[in-house]
Write a protein that holds these residues in place. Sequence first.
Motif, PDB file in Angstrom:
ATOM      1  N   ASP A 141      48.800  75.255  22.816  1.00 29.51           N
ATOM      2  CA  ASP A 141      48.687  74.964  21.529  1.00 29.51           C
ATOM      3  C   ASP A 141      47.866  76.139  20.804  1.00 29.51           C
ATOM      4  O   ASP A 141      46.737  76.215  20.682  1.00 29.51           O
ATOM      5  N   PRO A 142      48.686  76.971  19.879  1.00 29.09           N
ATOM      6  CA  PRO A 142      48.130  78.143  19.332  1.00 29.09           C
ATOM      7  C   PRO A 142      47.157  77.761  18.238  1.00 29.09           C
ATOM      8  O   PRO A 142      46.290  78.517  18.236  1.00 29.09           O
ATOM      9  N   ALA A 143      47.435  76.735  17.483  1.00 25.52           N
ATOM     10  CA  ALA A 143      46.550  76.222  16.497  1.00 25.52           C
ATOM     11  C   ALA A 143      45.035  75.727  16.946  1.00 25.52           C
ATOM     12  O   ALA A 143      44.168  76.139  16.429  1.00 25.52           O
ATOM     13  N   ALA A 144      45.307  74.906  18.016  1.00 24.23           N
ATOM     14  CA  ALA A 144      43.965  74.217  18.507  1.00 24.23           C
ATOM     15  C   ALA A 144      43.313  75.583  19.493  1.00 24.23           C
ATOM     16  O   ALA A 144      42.007  75.304  19.752  1.00 24.23           O
ATOM     17  N   GLY A 145      43.802  76.424  19.920  1.00 24.13           N
ATOM     18  CA  GLY A 145      43.090  77.337  20.900  1.00 24.13           C
ATOM     19  C   GLY A 145      43.180  76.506  22.143  1.00 24.13           C
ATOM     20  O   GLY A 145      42.002  77.038  22.967  1.00 24.13           O
ATOM     21  N   THR A 146      43.941  75.679  22.602  1.00 23.02           N
ATOM     22  CA  THR A 146      43.917  75.112  23.661  1.00 23.02           C
ATOM     23  C   THR A 146      45.257  75.245  24.745  1.00 23.02           C
ATOM     24  O   THR A 146      46.146  75.806  24.251  1.00 23.02           O
ATOM     25  N   PHE A 147      45.137  74.822  25.871  1.00 17.05           N
ATOM     26  CA  PHE A 147      46.315  74.705  26.804  1.00 17.05           C
ATOM     27  C   PHE A 147      46.319  73.855  27.628  1.00 17.05           C
ATOM     28  O   PHE A 147      45.287  73.165  28.117  1.00 17.05           O
ATOM     29  N   VAL A 191      41.285  85.153  21.973  1.00 15.74           N
ATOM     30  CA  VAL A 191      41.202  86.567  22.076  1.00 15.74           C
ATOM     31  C   VAL A 191      39.940  87.072  21.320  1.00 15.74           C
ATOM     32  O   VAL A 191      39.417  86.894  20.522  1.00 15.74           O
ATOM     33  N   ALA A 192      39.200  87.897  22.216  1.00 17.59           N
ATOM     34  CA  ALA A 192      37.843  88.554  21.884  1.00 17.59           C
ATOM     35  C   ALA A 192      38.124  90.171  21.797  1.00 17.59           C
ATOM     36  O   ALA A 192      37.664  90.686  22.692  1.00 17.59           O
ATOM     37  N   GLY A 193      38.385  90.652  20.743  1.00 14.96           N
ATOM     38  CA  GLY A 193      38.925  92.018  20.545  1.00 14.96           C
ATOM     39  C   GLY A 193      39.893  92.439  21.617  1.00 14.96           C
ATOM     40  O   GLY A 193      41.120  92.070  21.530  1.00 14.96           O
ATOM     41  N   GLU A 194      39.424  93.374  22.808  1.00 14.40           N
ATOM     42  CA  GLU A 194      40.418  93.698  23.651  1.00 14.40           C
ATOM     43  C   GLU A 194      40.653  93.084  24.898  1.00 14.40           C
ATOM     44  O   GLU A 194      40.945  93.481  25.918  1.00 14.40           O
ATOM     45  N   VAL A 195      40.148  91.865  24.882  1.00 14.56           N
ATOM     46  CA  VAL A 195      40.065  90.911  25.941  1.00 14.56           C
ATOM     47  C   VAL A 195      40.295  89.624  25.371  1.00 14.56           C
ATOM     48  O   VAL A 195      40.156  88.917  24.512  1.00 14.56           O
TER      49      VAL A 195
END
Length: 251
Positions: free
Chosen positions: A175-181, A216-220
Amino acid sequence: MVIAGLLPAPVAAWESSGTHPEFVPHPAEAASLRSTAPARRGEFATGRYCAHRALERLGTPTASIPAGERGGPRWPRAVVGSITHCRGYTAAAVARRGEIAALGIDAEPHLPLAADVLEFVAGPGERAHVAELLARRPDVCWDRLLFSAKESVYKAWFPATGRFLGFLGAEVRFDPAAGTFRADVPDAVPAGGRAPGGPAPGGSPLPARLTGRWRVAGEVLLTAVAVPAPYAETIPAAAAAVPDSPEGERE
């Protein structure tokens, strides 16, 4: 702390973006590591540093967290936990067994996954899902994120169930909007069996649908799965270590 933002309150975490030469693994930890490669020993030491700090934060410090026969960390009997590392990032997360049934975290470089690797870890439906997400949100490497989510699912699944779960054994949707899967384990529910959110049959102490969060945290890229109680009540106190993956030792 980025990884802590993906985990519920009962979980304690610690992360690091560098090495800690002042930290020396316990002799039992060092003796349990099979690899003699300097890079692997460095990863191991940083992972144990984060694990010890996380346990201290939880209020359950221990002298040693050795690797098990298959490479995964052996946590104290009352604790569930997970360690992850990729270039430039290491983290550990722990929780009391009575509060969290299973726990898995994973960090991956924010880079595309090789096409042949994607075919190995994802089914046709998942590959179509990734392609659709890449078209909508090309700023996220969804193929690599899928790999990471499956790693987190596996790290939670195996210690709790003692059952191997291959990459194709769980079907992941984001779920891209919620940041979940969510990750469904089809083999855990027979035709006409229990609902995905309920306990899996065959003595499995986990639900057949696991849910997680990603960021997503920068390059990680980071993913995390935490299964709350009451499932913890049915999990043996002596959890198994996570076995090796085709890519190497899974922590």
